[in-house]
Design a protein around this motif. Structure first.
Motif, mmCIF file in Angstrom:
data_model
loop_
_atom_site.group_PDB
_atom_site.id
_atom_site.type_symbol
_atom_site.label_atom_id
_atom_site.label_comp_id
_atom_site.label_asym_id
_atom_site.label_seq_id
_atom_site.Cartn_x
_atom_site.Cartn_y
_atom_site.Cartn_z
ATOM 1 N N PRO A 31 0.825 -1.219 0.000
ATOM 2 C CA PRO A 31 0.000 0.000 0.000
ATOM 3 C C PRO A 31 0.854 1.263 0.000
ATOM 4 C CG PRO A 31 0.029 -1.002 2.180
ATOM 5 C CD PRO A 31 0.740 -1.955 1.272
ATOM 6 N N PRO A 32 0.249 2.403 -0.343
ATOM 7 C CA PRO A 32 1.010 3.661 -0.465
ATOM 8 C C PRO A 32 1.739 4.081 0.803
ATOM 9 C CG PRO A 32 -1.150 3.866 -1.490
ATOM 10 C CD PRO A 32 -1.159 2.565 -0.740
ATOM 11 N N ASN A 33 1.180 3.787 1.969
ATOM 12 C CA ASN A 33 1.775 4.278 3.215
ATOM 13 C C ASN A 33 2.697 3.267 3.880
ATOM 14 O OD1 ASN A 33 -0.265 2.512 3.815
ATOM 15 N ND2 ASN A 33 -1.039 3.651 5.584
ATOM 16 N N ALA A 34 2.963 2.131 3.246
ATOM 17 C CA ALA A 34 3.796 1.094 3.858
ATOM 18 C C ALA A 34 5.278 1.411 3.693
ATOM 19 C CB ALA A 34 3.489 -0.261 3.239
ATOM 20 N N ARG A 35 6.054 1.003 4.689
ATOM 21 C CA ARG A 35 7.504 1.174 4.647
ATOM 22 C C ARG A 35 8.186 -0.175 4.825
ATOM 23 N NH1 ARG A 35 8.508 5.805 9.050
ATOM 24 N NH2 ARG A 35 7.146 4.387 10.223
ATOM 25 N N ALA A 36 9.468 -0.235 4.510
ATOM 26 C CA ALA A 36 10.215 -1.478 4.661
ATOM 27 C C ALA A 36 10.123 -1.970 6.103
ATOM 28 C CB ALA A 36 11.677 -1.272 4.270
#
Length: 286
Positions: free
Chosen positions: A250-255
């Protein structure tokens, strides 16, 4: 789990040989792959034609993402542009680079997710009718100075059987052309060729006195031409078996974030977002 809309769409194939709209390409061949365009505009393998080079190489699978063709990255390129790069004369080799997300157990329910990069060299056309490209049986790693050094050699490969190449030798040139500092993806097209054909290599070796010296070796190609771009990491690259689930970052996900989905039988599938993933990246959970 209901497939995302992008997975069910039939996009222009960048692996098929011909189209009715372009008769000029009728004499060209591909690798037998149909790609789906992901939300991140990546080219993901949707299916492979049995008997094709992609299918018969045995190391590619659904969900692998095409990164480069003949050493040139395709990020941002149109389907038509990628098609033109893959298509070529029947029997000619094409060097490809694919990205695959793998999960390594780390004691958590979802494991550690990361990308591995696989670079097969395929022969355009049906493999039952064509000779397969061959290499020299060497796995390279990146040295401290950016050069490619010999990490290991296949016991039955031309390199080891020659007795003239040692571990930690640094590849400097192929067929008289300097390759020091280039990536394995760039060098692959020079290392491979027809089975039994000759390739001239120049290596740099540090002697017992600590001084580097150059030495030349001529080998007869004779190993399956498949390479990994990250040979330093002993990560699994086996083709996953059984059913798999596609999860989209999703757009707001980070590693390091965990994203979840649901399988067709109602089970929860989880995967950590690997380093390098962006919004829209499609991750395969086996």
């Amino acid at each position: 789990m209901k497939l995302p809309k992008w997975m069910s769409m039939r996009k222009p194939s960048t692996g098929n040989a011909t189209t009715q709209e372009e008769p000029a390409k009728s004499a060209l061949a591909g690798i037998g792959v149909i790609f789906s365009i992901g939300p991140d505009k990546g080219f993901y393998i949707k299916s492979m034609m049995p008997g094709s080079a992609a299918h018969d190489c045995g190391i590619l699978c659904e969900g692998d993402c095409l990164i480069a063709v003949d050493g040139k990255e395709i990020n941002g390129k149109s389907p038509e542009s990628v098609t033109n790069k893959i298509l070529g004369k029947v029997g000619t080799p094409v060097a490809l680079k694919f990205r695959r997300n793998v999960t390594v157990p780390d004691g958590t329910p979802w494991g550690k997710s990361m990308f591995v990069y696989i670079s097969p060299v395929l022969t355009r056309g049906l493999t039952a009718e064509l000779p397969k490209p061959a290499g020299i049986g060497v796995v390279f790693k990146v040295g401290t100075d950016g050069g490619l050094v010999v990490k290991s050699m296949a016991d039955d490969g031309p390199a080891k059987l020659s007795g003239k190449i040692k571990l930690e030798d640094c590849l400097m040139a192929v067929d008289g052309r300097k390759v020091f500092g280039q990536s394995i993806t760039q060098i692959i097209p020079r290392l491979v060729g027809a089975h039994g054909s000759k390739v001239a290599l120049r290596f740099r070796r540090v002697g017992d006195d600590g001084r580097p010296a150059l030495h030349d070796v001529v080998l007869d190609r004779g190993r399956k031409a498949t390479f990994r771009d990250n040979p330093d990491e002993d990560l699994p690259v086996e083709v996953p078996g059984g059913q798999s689930v596609k999860l989209i970052v999703p757009p707001n996900a980070r590693a390091g974030d965990v994203i979840k989905g649901q399988t067709r039988d109602g089970k929860v599938a989880m995967v950590k977002v690997p380093e390098g993933a962006t919004a829209g990246t499609v991750l395969t959970v086996a």
